[in-house]
Design a protein around this motif. Structure first.
Motif, PDB file in Angstrom:
ATOM      1  N   ALA A  65       0.844  -1.025  -0.141  1.00 28.74           N
ATOM      2  CA  ALA A  65       0.184   0.077  -0.129  1.00 28.74           C
ATOM      3  C   ALA A  65       1.110   1.194  -0.064  1.00 28.74           C
ATOM      4  CB  ALA A  65      -0.971  -0.158   1.238  1.00 28.74           C
ATOM      5  N   VAL A  66       0.654   2.148  -0.998  1.00 27.40           N
ATOM      6  CA  VAL A  66       1.649   3.349  -1.020  1.00 27.40           C
ATOM      7  C   VAL A  66       0.543   4.440  -0.613  1.00 27.40           C
ATOM      8  CG1 VAL A  66       2.686   4.742  -2.647  1.00 27.40           C
ATOM      9  CG2 VAL A  66       2.936   2.301  -2.747  1.00 27.40           C
ATOM     10  N   ASN A  67       0.920   5.317   0.546  1.00 28.86           N
ATOM     11  CA  ASN A  67       0.143   6.490   0.897  1.00 28.86           C
ATOM     12  C   ASN A  67       0.674   7.482   0.003  1.00 28.86           C
ATOM     13  OD1 ASN A  67      -0.970   8.469   2.547  1.00 28.86           O
ATOM     14  ND2 ASN A  67       0.724   8.501   4.000  1.00 28.86           N
ATOM     15  N   ILE A 122       4.432   2.218   2.196  1.00 26.33           N
ATOM     16  CA  ILE A 122       5.266   3.074   1.609  1.00 26.33           C
ATOM     17  C   ILE A 122       4.812   4.308   1.709  1.00 26.33           C
ATOM     18  CG2 ILE A 122       6.641   3.701  -0.208  1.00 26.33           C
ATOM     19  CD1 ILE A 122       6.731   1.030  -1.182  1.00 26.33           C
ATOM     20  N   HIS A 123       5.348   5.470   2.503  1.00 30.20           N
ATOM     21  CA  HIS A 123       4.749   6.776   2.593  1.00 30.20           C
ATOM     22  C   HIS A 123       5.641   7.612   1.425  1.00 30.20           C
ATOM     23  CE1 HIS A 123       2.508   5.840   6.023  1.00 30.20           C
ATOM     24  NE2 HIS A 123       3.342   5.141   6.551  1.00 30.20           N
ATOM     25  N   GLN A 124       5.003   8.257   0.847  1.00 27.35           N
ATOM     26  CA  GLN A 124       5.743   9.381  -0.091  1.00 27.35           C
ATOM     27  C   GLN A 124       4.895  10.702  -0.246  1.00 27.35           C
ATOM     28  OE1 GLN A 124       5.510   7.143  -3.876  1.00 27.35           O
ATOM     29  NE2 GLN A 124       3.676   8.157  -4.578  1.00 27.35           N
ATOM     30  N   THR A 132      -1.745  11.710  -8.623  1.00 28.93           N
ATOM     31  CA  THR A 132      -2.135  10.590  -9.753  1.00 28.93           C
ATOM     32  C   THR A 132      -1.918   9.325  -9.085  1.00 28.93           C
ATOM     33  OG1 THR A 132      -1.833   9.643 -11.884  1.00 28.93           O
ATOM     34  CG2 THR A 132       0.055  10.701 -10.769  1.00 28.93           C
ATOM     35  N   ALA A 133      -2.673   8.500  -9.227  1.00 23.72           N
ATOM     36  CA  ALA A 133      -2.789   7.049  -8.895  1.00 23.72           C
ATOM     37  C   ALA A 133      -1.399   6.270  -9.459  1.00 23.72           C
ATOM     38  CB  ALA A 133      -3.859   6.352  -9.123  1.00 23.72           C
ATOM     39  N   ALA A 134      -1.296   6.692 -10.780  1.00 19.79           N
ATOM     40  CA  ALA A 134      -0.110   6.165 -11.395  1.00 19.79           C
ATOM     41  C   ALA A 134       1.160   6.039 -10.673  1.00 19.79           C
ATOM     42  CB  ALA A 134       0.218   6.936 -12.803  1.00 19.79           C
ATOM     43  N   VAL A 135       1.653   7.156 -10.209  1.00 19.50           N
ATOM     44  CA  VAL A 135       2.937   7.224  -9.437  1.00 19.50           C
ATOM     45  C   VAL A 135       3.211   6.123  -8.263  1.00 19.50           C
ATOM     46  CG1 VAL A 135       4.759   8.539  -8.353  1.00 19.50           C
ATOM     47  CG2 VAL A 135       3.521   9.573 -10.246  1.00 19.50           C
ATOM     48  N   PRO A 136       2.092   6.045  -7.462  1.00 17.38           N
ATOM     49  CA  PRO A 136       2.185   5.015  -6.142  1.00 17.38           C
ATOM     50  C   PRO A 136       2.180   3.664  -6.986  1.00 17.38           C
ATOM     51  CG  PRO A 136      -0.119   6.554  -6.109  1.00 17.38           C
ATOM     52  CD  PRO A 136       0.954   7.087  -7.055  1.00 17.38           C
TER      53      PRO A 136
END
Length: 656
Positions: free
Chosen positions: A33-35, A59-61, A66-70
């Motif tokens: 899961a990418v926050n 993963i926190h960023q 956009t949903a593409a990058v995560p």
């Protein structure tokens, strides 16, 4: 499993929980899961859930917008054999991943679609999920109609293509999925289980809802066109796939999004870009298969008529209600540009003949004392006055290459229709003597679907005949001829509400005292079907011991007796399939000379394999093959094909 998340509360908890509780088991599952820079507590909730589940990695960023990058960040660290993309608004059925992975493993496919379910009215694809498809492709299925990324992908395919999502706010998943489809070694569809629950956020801030400008879609749409052109040679197959993008990504957004843009931006940037798409990728065969208003729009774009394009889009609602012209056996949309010399749009762009619906009603269906089936009702072609009318009943054998049978249905005056004057002669009566319907011979054994061919002013349209309006389906009757044995004719209504006839076969009835409780494959005797059930209720005492039967379209039958079950009224039957001819076999339980119970399609009955005469065979249930009854497809296993698919998988694994 990859979950991009941005300000996803409170839906996020259901989403991640549904992933954690998958029956495939935590040891077989990696959840990433990418926050994406959330500010509403999404990050804290992900950390809380990760503390409960070793399979969940967070993963926190910073926010990417956009949903593409995560998704790409997660793809770079994913290690599983398969990747599944789950949006943080949505959730999975408990057994979804296990079923999809098993489907991919069993059939060697690179992409698996799991049945999607609408929650709260959000749109989901339906055509592709009508039947489970162990192995198919984009040309022989409706898979390409859904380009969302909520699917199972073999990771080796994505890595071989170095496939990642373009960083767009909208339409970022379409070029990704399109490229995967175009390079996939087979596609599977799981349609017998609700896998993916698709919903809108309670606060309405889904990216697909907030990024609704045409400018948000332009780059992704161009990438879709480029992907198809790169991977398919010009010709019918490319046109088939391009047509999806022309209708959905080009024409569709123009009608409802173009006028939201700035006038100068439309003229200077958007219009030239779209014209370039049309010139490069839109062929005449594509245009011919589109709806009339899209044909008109594309012809105007080809001719570089900017002002006309803007006018027809501005006036689309008003023009949709304009009348029609009937001429030379064709019907044309009476649009202001129809036969306008200045516009130069061909008549074919306005031709609506093959898209006109037939409005019909079957008032009654009765069997006379002489065995003739009488059907009464009305039928007319919308937008075509009922002049020079003629109607025929058409009988077509299901799953058989036999000539259709036509029976005249004389027309007569009828009142009470929406436009009495235009459709005064829309009534019909069809008398069908099945003992002589086939050019003087009896109607052949099998399942026959009923249609109406309705004609007026030289226009002909055919429609499936629906069930009687009064809800009364004729009872089973016996067809007799001078030389043949008496033949049973059983009218029934399909799951889609259509009227059909079954001739000469034992058709399952809903009013039998027999209930099937389970279907399975025998644990030790390979290729043996096991059916369990009960006989109870009114009429059970009049029924002898049922038999389990399989029958194919050629009339070949194989039966075994049932044995008493462990409970009162229970029974069990074990029927070996070894030696059956390859093809489809219908499974029933004959109870008496006139009563047959259905063995229904029950979810969970998978594939069986066995050897016969030193050759491998397999059987699988075919969902949707019958409206009432389990149908098994028996086939010889293509051993070289299986070996080739497994070798390709091994080679790809080595390359990784």
């Amino acid at each position: 499993m990859i979950v991009p998340a941005y300000n996803a509360m409170p839906e996020l908890t259901d989403c991640i929980t549904s992933a954690m509780e998958q029956t495939i088991g935590p040891d077989q599952l990696e959840i990433i899961a990418v926050n994406d820079g959330s500010t509403d507590g999404t990050g804290k909730e992900l950390d809380r859930l990760a503390a409960l589940c070793p399979s969940l990695r967070v993963i926190h960023q910073e926010n990417s917008g956009t949903a593409a990058v995560p998704r790409n960040v997660a793809l770079d660290v994913a290690r599983g054999d398969y990747v599944f993309f789950l949006d943080s608004d949505d959730y999975l059925g408990p057994d979804a991943l296990r079923r999809m992975v098993a489907m991919a493993d069993e059939n060697g496919t690179d992409v698996v679609l799991g049945k999607m379910v609408s929650v709260g009215g959000r749109g989901v694809p339906t055509a592709v999920f009508r039947n489970t498809q162990p192995r198919t492709d984009i040309f022989s299925s409706a898979a390409y109609s859904t380009l969302g990324c909520w699917k199972l992908f073999r990771r080796s395919l994505l890595e071989r293509l170095n496939l990642r999502f373009p960083p767009f706010r909208n339409t970022e998943d379409k070029p990704f999925t399109a490229t995967a489809y175009l390079n996939a070694d087979g596609i599977s569809v799981v349609a017998d289980y609700d896998c993916y629950y698709h919903r809108n956020r309670a606060n309405g801030n889904n990216l697909t809802l907030t990024a609704q400008n045409l400018s948000h879609r332009m780059r992704g749409t161009r990438m879709c066109f480029e992907a198809v052109a790169r991977h398919l040679e010009p010709g019918p197959r490319r046109d088939q796939i391009m047509r999806r993008h022309v209708a959905w990504e080009l024409c569709g957004p123009l009608w409802w999004l173009l006028l939201r843009e700035d006038d100068e931006d439309i003229r200077e940037r958007i219009y030239p870009e779209i014209r370039d798409w049309v010139e490069k990728w839109v062929t005449d065969p594509i245009i011919e298969k589109l709806e009339p208003r899209d044909r008109l729009l594309l012809h105007l774009l080809r001719a570089d008529r900017f002002e006309d394009v803007m006018t027809v889009i501005r006036n689309a609602k008003e023009d949709a209600g304009r009348g029609h012209v009937v001429e030379g056996g064709r019907v044309y949309w009476e649009h202001p540009l129809f036969r306008d010399p200045a516009a130069g749009v061909p008549d074919s762009a306005f031709d609506v003949t093959d898209r006109l619906p037939v409005r019909h009603r079957l008032a009654s269906a009765d069997v006379r004392e002489d065995g003739v089936l009488r059907l009464t009702g009305h039928a007319y072609i919308e937008n075509v006055a009922s002049l020079d009318t003629a109607t025929e009943l058409v009988l077509r054998r299901h799953d058989a290459n036999q000539p259709e049978i036509r029976v005249p249905a004389p027309v007569h005056a009828v009142a009470g229709l929406p436009d009495d004057e235009r459709h005064a002669n829309a009534g019909f009566v069809a008398d069908v003597d099945l003992s002589t319907a086939a050019a003087g011979a009896p109607l052949g054994h099998g399942r026959w679907n009923l249609f109406l061919d309705v004609r007026a002013q030289g226009i002909s349209r055919t429609v499936r005949l629906k069930k009687p309006e009064d809800g009364r389906t004729p009872p089973q009757w016996t067809m007799t001829t001078g030389t043949d044995e008496p033949t049973a004719v059983t009218p029934y209504v399909t799951g889609q509400g259509d009227l059909s006839l079954d001739v000469g076969q034992d058709v399952p009835r809903d009013d039998t005292p027999c209930q099937v409780t389970g279907t399975s494959w025998h644990r030790s005797r390979k290729g043996t079907l096991v059916v369990t059930g009960t006989l109870a209720g009114e009429g059970a005492q009049d029924v002898g011991a049922p038999r389990l039967r399989v029958e194919n379209a050629a009339g070949e039958r194989h039966e075994v007796p049932t044995s008493p079950g462990r409970t009162p009224g229970g029974f069990t039957a074990e029927l070996p399939l070894k030696g059956l001819r390859p093809g489809r076999w219908t499974v029933t339980l004959p109870l008496s000379a006139s009563s047959v119970a259905a063995v229904p399609y029950l979810a969970g009955l998978g594939r069986a394999r066995w050897f016969h005469l030193a050759r491998p065979y397999a059987a699988r249930p075919v969902k949707g093959a019958s409206e009432t009854t389990l149908v098994l497809e028996v086939h010889a296993v293509d051993v070289p094909g299986v070996v080739r698919r497994r070798l390709r998988a091994v080679v790809r694994g080595v390359r990784r």
